[in-house]
Design a protein around this motif. Structure first.
Motif, short mmCIF file in Angstrom:
data_model
loop_
_atom_site.label_atom_id
_atom_site.label_comp_id
_atom_site.label_asym_id
_atom_site.label_seq_id
_atom_site.Cartn_x
_atom_site.Cartn_y
_atom_site.Cartn_z
N ASP A 1 32.09 40.05 39.16
CA ASP A 1 33.47 40.53 39.26
C ASP A 1 34.39 39.37 39.66
O ASP A 1 33.96 38.22 39.76
N ARG B 1 33.28 47.93 33.78
CA ARG B 1 33.21 47.33 35.11
C ARG B 1 33.18 48.37 36.22
O ARG B 1 32.71 48.10 37.30
N TYR C 1 33.35 39.88 34.22
CA TYR C 1 34.26 41.02 34.07
C TYR C 1 35.23 40.79 32.93
O TYR C 1 35.75 41.73 32.34
#
Lengths: 581, 581
Positions: free
Chosen positions: A440, A165, A125
């Motif tokens: 993430d 994202r 991310y």
């Protein structure tokens, strides 16, 4: 640049296959040269324009934080098979086999390759958002290439792809691109509109086309002169009328309409406005049984007001038609309606079928439609009384001039445009197909949200010409003119003063970074002026013996009807003041 | 540029298929990304280098009076059929069929298209000379693409083509290009040699290769350290020895050499220098009768000194072999010589064959060759006494280190090079095939004299790396570095002073037009330095808290072994003095 060192090849006549002004003028001005259908060499004069377009696009893409790369023109089929496009795309996708008989494609666009790069390079991310773009040769094997660079097979496109994202971040990337596109098109010096476009299966409103306004444009652009509303024809919504359906006032009648198979003919015959007629369009959806075998077609009857046109994109969103539809065949129609097309209607059918009424038709009373019998129509048709309410009411028509604007702030107008750019939110269409994920904060893989953003680099000059030309030739905006200024000396061979003054001006302007052309070919003034008016250089300075004796040069903008005398000493300052910054 | 906005993707390990340094380092530095065999995406870091190469080439081509255009990547087959290359070229030429089943090629080069443009656009002697060039994607379907960008299938080439009215003018155009190439390669900041190359069937000396010197180069370059002489191995002439042939001193003897089928083995066995042996190579030319039917092969025996290698280009110029030849097959050899290869020689053959002796061999006495009997050789062989004088004496070998220079001014040395450019006089080869004529002063059509001039734009960075790298990575010359300076702040996240100083320096340098990178990724110093040493940015400035407290920044050139402290106030001036103008 001196003309003697350049390649200038203007033509008196355009080739017969050049149908539109930009094609004719680019051929006549020696900007492009046809090598095959839809395949052109960008000649020196044309390449200069293309390079300026590229430079503006590159500057603004970089400014918006996009990063340039160059993906291959010849791409292995494997990635295209991952998304299924290798098989799904039609013959526009040019397929090749190499010496080892392996499959390749010539890139028409590069979603697969860039998504492959992203899934390998963008692992965290922390690396997002990222926007990769290229300005590179593309090929689409159009069935009918035409209009020169407007719809060629080989062309140059700027294609950018954003990776984010989540949806919110993707929307920010999309907005940044939409803003960059506005700056780019502002800089080109063209009149354009950014219009909302349909985003297809993705949904949402994140799709805009950038349309250069031109009477010869292939696309209809819908806008509201009183507000910001603008959309392409596919997208522009026709609001439901605000009035209630009038009460039935006439009886249902079967009237003879021999040979009158169109709404217009019927209206004329009966002496009624076209707006009181309803046209019937028959669509079909093909059904399959549980084993996936063909199980017959379901027919659909679409009802549109006689003066309205069907909008295929909108029809494709009607529940039941949203998985694909086709027009019914004449045998299917005859079998179902007992009549050939031209006399169809929703009344008196023995077999069931789905009736979809346009919003407008749903509120009509006492309307006219076919009687399902050759040479007969019905008048005084009324919902509820003569036939049941429709199975569905939907916006399935193209808007027309004067329709209310969907934003409720005026009435719609329509003009023509040439699509030169498109920004599009893709969602996870490609990242899902190719499993392009990032980790993430919690270390969990997530699909990337994508957008794609195109500009037709080689179409842009053609669009600019469609918008900016006159009977003498092209009129380039300064920003993308092949040369900004042309210095035309008259009798340079005979007069050393003329030669010296012309060369001095050429040098001074070139030293200032001005893109100046000195026409030292020794052509006669008429031929020389005609060449540069055809080529469309916006600013012209004429150096003549007589002028020099009187202490002036002659300036004329390509749009001016007459020349302006400018003192020799002040000509550089004069020109600088005339040039767009 | 800030690193956070860029795409940096360095790798610890290169992929296993990367055999040479440039391939390994370009992959590890994230400059290129493999999409398929010999097909690469130019990633942002690599594209910056390529763009700089392009810009230098473009500037110098323009300065030399060449005019840029862009020819299509996908070209209709018709023009390639006019010159016969559509059929004659091997599978390197990637052939395509479009949706209408028409033949196309992906351009590997563009002689046909540019000659077609010239025959249409250049109609009068007044328009000559003209030089058209493009910097554009090419494709050659190499059988074994390898070494990354060094021998890829898709690549970018600058190809220029000159058109002239006669040979003298064509030579001037050629010389202008050769000069421009020297300026270009000087500007790249690489060690290179311009070497004479063979001009094939055209003849004359107008062919030069530009070779970047590198130990890993695929080509051998021959040069004379004491003079200007330089040529590639194909071209470099081996002069005839100046001494006369010694008198025969030994008797002809048949000696057993069991299992010794190479000159080296035989020399070792017999305890004689390799230079006293002669190797026999058997070639064949295929004959046809008057009806054009195959009429058997003529065999040729080539004699070379044991330590010398055959030069195919030179052999191809021997009368009788100049229309094409092949190596004889083993059955052909056995049938003719009565022995398998390894024991062949010119003595005692029953059937006639043509004997071609290398200049060196023609002057040898008492030499050793095969006895045409397995496991036997002859020693003490002498021309005239033991066999007739050869049918032909010619230079058919590669030169070796220490051979006299053909210009008579010293001895030859040999080094390795990578061909990155080539200038070539074409004569009327293409203009004749395509009837590209212009009208001379008397109105008579004349064939244009042509030249072609290539630079491997995407090979150049690879060659630069082969020449300039160390164990830590690439060392770019300033002119083509992806970034000229990298500013590396240490602890930017912790120290606002470091951040402010780094950003200020970045802004100041960028404002001066310096191509500067600010590494704001927040990497640890070790990883950050390793990345930029791998990428090969030539100039590095480190900004640290401790340094700032002492009032200095640390400068280090990529080739320096240690950093230099530079006072903060003087750092911009210091850097400017370090940058190549």
């Amino acid at each position: 640049m001196k003309a003697s060192q350049f390649l200038i090849s203007t033509l008196k006549e355009a080739p017969a296959d050049a149908e539109v002004a930009s094609h004719r003028l680019m051929m006549r001005a020696g900007m492009i040269k046809k090598l095959g259908a839809g395949i052109y060499t960008y000649m020196p004069m044309g390449l200069r324009v293309i390079r300026k377009v590229e430079a503006i696009v590159r500057e603004e893409m970089d400014r918006a934080g996009a990063v340039e790369c160059t993906m291959p023109v010849i791409q292995p089929a494997e990635l295209w098979q991952e998304t299924g496009r290798f098989d799904k795309m039609g013959p526009e996708l040019l397929r090749i086999k190499d010496r080892h008989d392996r499959d390749f494609v010539v890139q028409p666009t590069s979603e697969e390759v860039v998504t492959d790069i992203a899934r390998q390079e963008l692992r965290s991310y922390k690396q997002l958002p990222k926007n990769l773009y290229q300005i590179q040769t593309k090929f689409r094997d159009e069935r009918r290439p035409r209009f020169g660079l407007m719809r060629g097979r080989e062309f140059i496109m700027k294609d950018a792809y954003s990776f984010d994202r989540d949806v919110a971040a993707a929307k920010k990337s999309y907005e940044a691109m939409a803003q960059a596109y506005r700056r780019i098109f502002d800089r080109f010096g063209l009149r354009y509109r950014a219009v909302a476009a349909d985003s297809g299966a993705i949904g949402g409103d994140l799709s805009e086309e950038f349309q250069v306004i031109a009477a010869t444009g292939e696309d209809a652009i819908v806008y509201c002169p009183d507000s910001d509303y603008a959309a392409n024809m596919e997208k522009a919504e026709a609001l439901a009328p605000s009035h209630a359906r009038p009460a039935a006032a006439r009886p249902l009648q079967r009237v003879p309409t021999p040979g009158k198979s169109t709404c217009a003919d019927v209206a004329q015959l009966l002496g009624v406005p076209l707006q009181s007629t309803v046209k019937s369009l028959v669509l079909a959806t093909d059904r399959a049984n549980e084993a996936g075998e063909a199980a017959g077609a379901q027919l659909w009857l679409l009802l549109l007001r006689g003066d309205h046109d069907m909008n295929e994109v909108k029809v494709g969103k009607v529940p039941g038609l949203d998985a694909g539809f086709r027009f019914a065949t004449v045998p299917e129609i005859v079998a179902h309606f007992g009549s050939k097309p031209g006399y169809l209607g929703p009344i008196g059918l023995e077999q069931p079928l789905k009736v979809v009424a346009d919003r407008e038709v749903a509120l009509m009373a006492d309307w006219i439609c076919g009687a399902n019998e050759e040479d007969f129509h019905l008048t005084g048709v009324n919902w509820g009384r003569d036939l049941p309410e429709p199975d569905a009411v939907a916006d399935i028509r193209n808007v027309v001039e004067g329709d209310p604007s969907p934003d409720g702030r005026g009435r719609l107008a329509i003009e023509r445009g040439i699509e030169v750019g498109h920004v599009f939110y893709l969602g996870t269409k490609y990242s899902r197909a190719m499993n392009a994920t990032f980790l993430d904060e919690s270390g969990k893989p997530q699909l990337m949200e994508m957008g794609c953003y195109g500009i037709g680099i080689t179409r842009l000059p053609a669009a600019a010409i469609e918008q900016n030309h006159d009977e003498r030739g092209i009129v380039w905006p300064d920003a993308i003119a092949p040369f900004t200024i042309v210095v035309c000396p008259i009798g340079m061979d005979r007069s050393s003063e003329v030669r010296a003054a012309a060369e001095k001006l050429h040098e001074e302007l070139a030293a200032l970074g001005v893109d100046v052309m000195l026409d030292d070919r020794g052509e006669r003034p008429g031929a020389m002026f005609a060449d540069w008016e055809l080529v469309g250089v916006p600013h012209r300075i004429v150096v003549s013996d007589r002028g020099l004796k009187e202490g002036h040069l002659e300036y004329q903008h390509r749009r001016d009807s007459a020349a302006t005398k400018v003192p020799v000493a002040g000509v550089v300052d004069f020109l600088r003041s005339r040039l767009k910054p």
